[in-house]
Design a protein around this motif. Structure first.
Motif, PDB file in Angstrom:
ATOM      1  N   CYS A  24      -8.059  63.871  49.594  1.00  0.00           N
ATOM      2  CA  CYS A  24      -7.638  63.079  50.587  1.00  0.00           C
ATOM      3  C   CYS A  24      -6.148  62.422  51.011  1.00  0.00           C
ATOM      4  CB  CYS A  24      -8.530  61.624  50.676  1.00  0.00           C
ATOM      5  SG  CYS A  24     -10.270  62.239  50.988  1.00  0.00           S
ATOM      6  N   HIS A  25      -5.728  62.078  49.788  1.00  0.00           N
ATOM      7  CA  HIS A  25      -4.031  61.635  49.992  1.00  0.00           C
ATOM      8  C   HIS A  25      -3.271  61.863  48.837  1.00  0.00           C
ATOM      9  CE1 HIS A  25      -3.420  57.895  47.478  1.00  0.00           C
ATOM     10  NE2 HIS A  25      -4.646  58.253  47.411  1.00  0.00           N
ATOM     11  N   LEU A  58      -4.921  65.617  52.552  1.00  0.00           N
ATOM     12  CA  LEU A  58      -4.774  65.397  54.184  1.00  0.00           C
ATOM     13  C   LEU A  58      -3.706  64.527  54.280  1.00  0.00           C
ATOM     14  CD1 LEU A  58      -8.349  64.853  54.994  1.00  0.00           C
ATOM     15  CD2 LEU A  58      -7.188  66.732  55.455  1.00  0.00           C
ATOM     16  N   LEU A  59      -3.441  63.473  53.598  1.00  0.00           N
ATOM     17  CA  LEU A  59      -2.663  62.357  54.064  1.00  0.00           C
ATOM     18  C   LEU A  59      -1.490  62.184  53.094  1.00  0.00           C
ATOM     19  CD1 LEU A  59      -5.060  59.659  55.018  1.00  0.00           C
ATOM     20  CD2 LEU A  59      -3.988  60.994  56.633  1.00  0.00           C
ATOM     21  N   CYS A 105      -9.432  57.974  50.392  1.00  0.00           N
ATOM     22  CA  CYS A 105     -10.611  58.457  50.806  1.00  0.00           C
ATOM     23  C   CYS A 105     -10.916  57.652  52.115  1.00  0.00           C
ATOM     24  CB  CYS A 105     -11.719  58.313  49.965  1.00  0.00           C
ATOM     25  SG  CYS A 105     -11.194  59.172  48.407  1.00  0.00           S
ATOM     26  N   ALA A 113      -8.948  58.804  55.046  1.00  0.00           N
ATOM     27  CA  ALA A 113      -9.114  60.072  55.378  1.00  0.00           C
ATOM     28  C   ALA A 113     -10.484  60.330  56.134  1.00  0.00           C
ATOM     29  CB  ALA A 113      -8.697  60.973  54.067  1.00  0.00           C
ATOM     30  N   ILE A 153     -10.504  61.626  59.675  1.00  0.00           N
ATOM     31  CA  ILE A 153      -9.926  63.009  59.824  1.00  0.00           C
ATOM     32  C   ILE A 153     -11.095  64.029  59.432  1.00  0.00           C
ATOM     33  CG2 ILE A 153      -8.153  64.502  59.058  1.00  0.00           C
ATOM     34  CD1 ILE A 153      -6.209  62.256  58.683  1.00  0.00           C
TER      35      ILE A 153
END
Length: 334
Positions: free
Chosen positions: A272-273, A292-293, A305, A308, A311
């Motif tokens: 997630c990041h 993702l981030l 989490c 995200a 998204i």
């Protein structure tokens, strides 16, 4: 084949080929996990495991150990970052006492999975006995089983435990055969002198424990009770074929232990990041995973989490709701 069918569905939405970038990869992954061209996210959950670490008493954190139980009370009161973001995005949340060094009063909305009060000090002995480690794995699995029975098909894991970046750094060093200095970050905000002290302390811990062969031996020796329960929880989430949202450094370290035993787990994982914790970028590179981030977060709790999740929902929504060129009577390129 489903993989081809999914790709065709993605490619023929009303957009240039590949124009939704990583969202397209994400939609394809989710469709493959759920074995459908019309996936759904059902009853998303965030589980935050909390525990104390014996090594925290050696001065590896800028915060005292009692912050762990104080933050658990904050979670239960709805006042932490993870509470705010879960509420914002309609994500259910469970707080689990995996091994906090505190006697919580009865009547709290707290899942009691305490194996013992705090892991042991790894400067003296392994963090957990083999029996305690296995119990922690089973406790983590039992939490996820209950959530899966509620119908949830997507779950994320967070943590709270003063000293747990130290535990994760030690696990990373030993699991990937990397110098401890390359696996250590500032955690809760150490200055330069404190950071060097942390490296020195963790180096002593490695000298104390040698000849560890398996991922489970490394986790049992250097990990924490919340990390061990997260490992078990991730294993069970994979067995239940749930989508697994992976948070920052500690959560990525936990899933690395599972991956060493079962590489297939990454089929279900969404990273997630990228944490602001120094070693997390390196760890993601070692695992060949893209997150993702990148928001320079280092609060833990599963916050990456929860942030995200919208998204991830967007990837599902475009796959299910966006028109194709044919449906919309839009001319595709030649």
């Amino acid at each position: 084949m489903l993989a081809d069918e999914l790709q065709h569905r993605i490619d023929f939405k009303t957009k240039p080929l590949g124009a939704l970038g990583f969202l397209e990869n994400l939609a394809h992954k989710i469709g493959m996990v759920q074995q459908t061209i019309s996936p759904k996210l059902i009853k998303p959950y965030m589980v935050v495991f909390a525990a104390d670490h014996g090594i925290a008493t050696a001065g590896v954190s800028a915060y005292p150990q009692e912050v762990t139980y104080q933050m658990v009370m904050n979670f239960l009161g709805g006042g932490a970052a993870i509470n705010v973001f879960c509420k914002q995005n309609a994500v259910n949340i469970k707080i689990v006492d995996a091994g906090v060094n505190f006697d919580f009063p009865e009547g709290l909305d707290l899942v009691d999975k305490k194996v013992r009060k705090s892991s042991r000090n790894i400067l003296d002995e392994p963090a957990m006995t083999p029996k305690e480690y296995l119990k922690a794995l089973e406790n983590g699995k039992s939490v996820v089983k209950e959530i899966a029975e509620e119908g949830s098909n997507i779950i994320g894991f967070g943590e709270m435990g003063i000293g747990n970046t130290s535990a994760s750094s030690l696990m990373m060093s030993q699991l990937f055969h990397i110098s401890i200095a390359d696996c250590v970050g500032r955690g809760t905000g150490l200055n330069d002198a404190q950071l060097q002290n942390k490296i020195n302390i963790l180096s002593k811990a490695i000298e104390k424990h040698s000849d560890l062969k398996t991922a489970d031996e490394i986790a049992q020796t250097f990990g924490g009770l919340e990390i061990a329960q997260m490992i078990g929880a991730m294993e069970e989430a994979y067995q239940q074929n749930m989508l697994i949202m992976v948070d920052g450094f500690i959560a990525t370290m936990a899933v690395s232990v599972v991956w060493k035993k079962n590489p297939e787990i990454f089929n279900n994982c969404i990273f997630c990041h990228v944490s602001d914790e120094y070693a997390h970028i390196k760890l993601l590179e070692l695992l060949n995973q893209k997150a993702l981030l990148n928001l320079n977060l280092r609060v833990g709790e599963g916050t990456g989490c929860a942030l995200a999740y919208p998204i991830i929902q967007s990837a599902v929504n475009f796959l299910n709701e966006m028109s194709s060129f044919e449906d919309a009577n839009v001319s595709n390129k030649e």
